[in-house]
Design an enzyme around this catalytic site. Sequence first.
Site, PDB file in Angstrom:
ATOM      1  N   LYS A 100     -13.162  -9.853 -11.747  1.00  0.00           N
ATOM      2  CA  LYS A 100     -12.628 -10.820 -12.705  1.00  0.00           C
ATOM      3  C   LYS A 100     -11.131 -10.541 -12.926  1.00  0.00           C
ATOM      4  CE  LYS A 100     -13.373 -12.470 -17.368  1.00  0.00           C
ATOM      5  NZ  LYS A 100     -13.878 -12.141 -18.678  1.00  0.00           N
ATOM      6  N   LYS A 135     -11.815 -42.804   8.413  1.00  0.00           N
ATOM      7  CA  LYS A 135     -12.918 -41.881   8.753  1.00  0.00           C
ATOM      8  C   LYS A 135     -13.852 -42.487   9.796  1.00  0.00           C
ATOM      9  CE  LYS A 135     -12.708 -39.117   4.582  1.00  0.00           C
ATOM     10  NZ  LYS A 135     -13.269 -37.879   4.049  1.00  0.00           N
ATOM     11  N   PHE A 165     -18.958 -41.975   0.971  1.00  0.00           N
ATOM     12  CA  PHE A 165     -18.753 -42.414  -0.412  1.00  0.00           C
ATOM     13  C   PHE A 165     -17.270 -42.255  -0.736  1.00  0.00           C
ATOM     14  CE2 PHE A 165     -22.269 -43.391  -3.329  1.00  0.00           C
ATOM     15  CZ  PHE A 165     -23.299 -43.423  -2.396  1.00  0.00           C
ATOM     16  N   PRO A 218     -12.525 -27.932   5.053  1.00  0.00           N
ATOM     17  CA  PRO A 218     -12.897 -28.793   6.185  1.00  0.00           C
ATOM     18  C   PRO A 218     -13.462 -30.114   5.663  1.00  0.00           C
ATOM     19  CG  PRO A 218     -14.504 -27.027   5.860  1.00  0.00           C
ATOM     20  CD  PRO A 218     -13.375 -26.754   4.909  1.00  0.00           C
ATOM     21  N   ASP A 219     -13.225 -31.193   6.400  1.00  0.00           N
ATOM     22  CA  ASP A 219     -13.810 -32.489   6.039  1.00  0.00           C
ATOM     23  C   ASP A 219     -15.173 -32.563   6.735  1.00  0.00           C
ATOM     24  OD1 ASP A 219     -14.564 -35.243   6.019  1.00  0.00           O
ATOM     25  OD2 ASP A 219     -12.517 -35.698   5.373  1.00  0.00           O
ATOM     26  N   ILE A 220     -16.232 -32.507   5.929  1.00  0.00           N
ATOM     27  CA  ILE A 220     -17.582 -32.376   6.492  1.00  0.00           C
ATOM     28  C   ILE A 220     -17.982 -33.641   7.251  1.00  0.00           C
ATOM     29  CG2 ILE A 220     -20.018 -31.963   5.928  1.00  0.00           C
ATOM     30  CD1 ILE A 220     -18.939 -30.399   3.426  1.00  0.00           C
ATOM     31  N   VAL A 221     -17.753 -34.799   6.660  1.00  0.00           N
ATOM     32  CA  VAL A 221     -18.171 -36.039   7.317  1.00  0.00           C
ATOM     33  C   VAL A 221     -17.352 -36.256   8.600  1.00  0.00           C
ATOM     34  CG1 VAL A 221     -16.750 -37.745   6.063  1.00  0.00           C
ATOM     35  CG2 VAL A 221     -19.003 -38.372   6.831  1.00  0.00           C
ATOM     36  N   ASN A 233     -15.513 -30.022  -9.795  1.00  0.00           N
ATOM     37  CA  ASN A 233     -15.195 -31.366 -10.288  1.00  0.00           C
ATOM     38  C   ASN A 233     -16.366 -31.881 -11.111  1.00  0.00           C
ATOM     39  OD1 ASN A 233     -17.071 -32.880  -8.458  1.00  0.00           O
ATOM     40  ND2 ASN A 233     -15.757 -31.918  -6.913  1.00  0.00           N
ATOM     41  N   ASP A 290     -11.273 -30.693  -2.257  1.00  0.00           N
ATOM     42  CA  ASP A 290     -10.304 -30.838  -1.168  1.00  0.00           C
ATOM     43  C   ASP A 290      -9.700 -29.489  -0.762  1.00  0.00           C
ATOM     44  OD1 ASP A 290     -10.591 -33.563  -0.854  1.00  0.00           O
ATOM     45  OD2 ASP A 290      -9.281 -33.978  -2.570  1.00  0.00           O
TER      46      ASP A 290
HETATM   47  O1  C5P Z   1     -12.756 -36.980  -0.709  1.00  0.00           O
HETATM   48  P1  C5P Z   1     -12.792 -38.299   0.007  1.00  0.00           P
HETATM   49  O2  C5P Z   1     -12.523 -39.460  -0.876  1.00  0.00           O
HETATM   50  O3  C5P Z   1     -12.020 -38.277   1.290  1.00  0.00           O
HETATM   51  O4  C5P Z   1     -14.340 -38.467   0.413  1.00  0.00           O
HETATM   52  C1  C5P Z   1     -14.775 -39.527   1.201  1.00  0.00           C
HETATM   53  C2  C5P Z   1     -16.042 -39.135   1.916  1.00  0.00           C
HETATM   54  O5  C5P Z   1     -15.818 -37.971   2.685  1.00  0.00           O
HETATM   55  C3  C5P Z   1     -17.239 -38.811   1.031  1.00  0.00           C
HETATM   56  O6  C5P Z   1     -18.365 -39.338   1.699  1.00  0.00           O
HETATM   57  C4  C5P Z   1     -17.258 -37.298   0.986  1.00  0.00           C
HETATM   58  O7  C5P Z   1     -18.597 -36.803   0.807  1.00  0.00           O
HETATM   59  C5  C5P Z   1     -16.725 -36.935   2.353  1.00  0.00           C
HETATM   60  N1  C5P Z   1     -15.987 -35.666   2.370  1.00  0.00           N
HETATM   61  C6  C5P Z   1     -16.445 -34.618   3.145  1.00  0.00           C
HETATM   62  N2  C5P Z   1     -15.742 -33.433   3.195  1.00  0.00           N
HETATM   63  C7  C5P Z   1     -14.610 -33.296   2.488  1.00  0.00           C
HETATM   64  C8  C5P Z   1     -14.124 -34.350   1.689  1.00  0.00           C
HETATM   65  C9  C5P Z   1     -14.840 -35.517   1.648  1.00  0.00           C
HETATM   66  O8  C5P Z   1     -17.487 -34.749   3.778  1.00  0.00           O
HETATM   67  N3  C5P Z   1     -13.957 -32.142   2.566  1.00  0.00           N
END
Ligand code: C5P
Length: 400
Positions: free
Chosen positions: A289, A341, A323, A305-308, A210, A279
């Site tokens: 390639k 979240k 953010f 995975p959603d890290i936060v 991105n 995402d």
């Molecule tokens: O992508 P999204 O708008 O949900 O992101 C919101 C927050 O979640 C941001 O702080 C982003 O760094 C975090 N995030 C994450 N892992 C992801 C998607 C988003 O930690 N896979």
Amino acid sequence: MNDIVKKRLILGVTGGVAAYKAAELTRLLVKNGVEVRVVMTEAARHFVAPATFQALSGQPVLTDLWDGPAANGMAHIELTRHADAVLIAPASADFLAKLVHGAADDLLSTLCLARACPLLVAPAMNREMWDNPATQRNVAQLKRDGVVIIGPDSGAQACGETGPGRMVEPATLAEDVESYWHPKLLAGKRVLITAGPTFEAIDAVRGITNLSSGKMGYAVARAAIEAGAEVTLVSGPTCLTPPTAAKTLSVTSAQQMLEAVNKEIAGTDIFISVAAVADYYVLNPSEQKIKKDAHILTLELAPNPDIVANVMNLPNPPFCVGFAAESENLYEFAEMKRKRKRLPLLAANLVQDALGSEDNELTLFDDDGAHPLPRAPKIVLARQLIARTAKLYHKEKGSK
Ligand code: C5P
């Protein structure tokens, strides 16, 4: 949530080749809003003419103990009473020795002795001079006297040798000096920050990513360092130079970012998730390639995975800041995201305002509502975010 007020610095330039770098340092400090008064030793004037510093600082350059501009003829006292700090850059081996002994035989050494404000020095000399036990003794004594020693760096020297003794680069020095002035709202706290985009491989050379430049995350890292925090930065691919004081881990994919965060999270007091994490990732990336042909190519994507969210689900999560980059309905979407979240603080911006640019507009959302921050350079916004983070963190911990 204002940025700091204009600071006044006395920049002492002593005799060394690195005196030319002090000209660039003056330019950067003035650009950042610092009022710089330059004082040169006689030896410094053999390397760079005072007119250079006068033009860059917009202030008269002082060189002589005897004809200072002070009405009472005591420029050495008058000058430091209005200064927030004295910085000697470059500081020669001879000048360090003079400082140790409290010598006062020219304007610069006299004002260092007479000052009532902090003294910072950036040594610059040949590597043997730096390694000499006499210099090392002097540096140790200056540290004991409360003098802040910045550097030196190691590398190629003007004399043709390689080793420790190069003056810290002007951009870093300017940052270090400005950091020194910031309130230490996060002194001793460990802050983990993610920044930049992630890159999800499609094949050996292609991927999904991105437009995040990483600038906001790097600015947050710098602001946290300024606030006295011990910072670890987990960064996706960017073209930026990380702050030297941060421990930086470079990663590519979201999965690697998660692993780096998991590795570093123990002992973290505050986690700030600035990264624009992809995402989705490509389920079966090709090792080779992919050759193009006339057929439609379908990529199978799986959610990352959603890290936060992972961090928030830990048994004892750190204070987490998120953010959100939205393209519309900023207030509604950001507050929904914060609730979903379970984040105590979330910083949101419109993508069209932020991506890649030096400036941004940010709105902070917390339990007290929305706090819009007017358009400003990212470092200014980062400082405001860190101030709000520190306030909420200490409130939650009952520590301040
Ligand atoms: O992508 P999204 O708008 O949900 O992101 C919101 C927050 O979640 C941001 O702080 C982003 O760094 C975090 N995030 C994450 N892992 C992801 C998607 C988003 O930690 N896979």
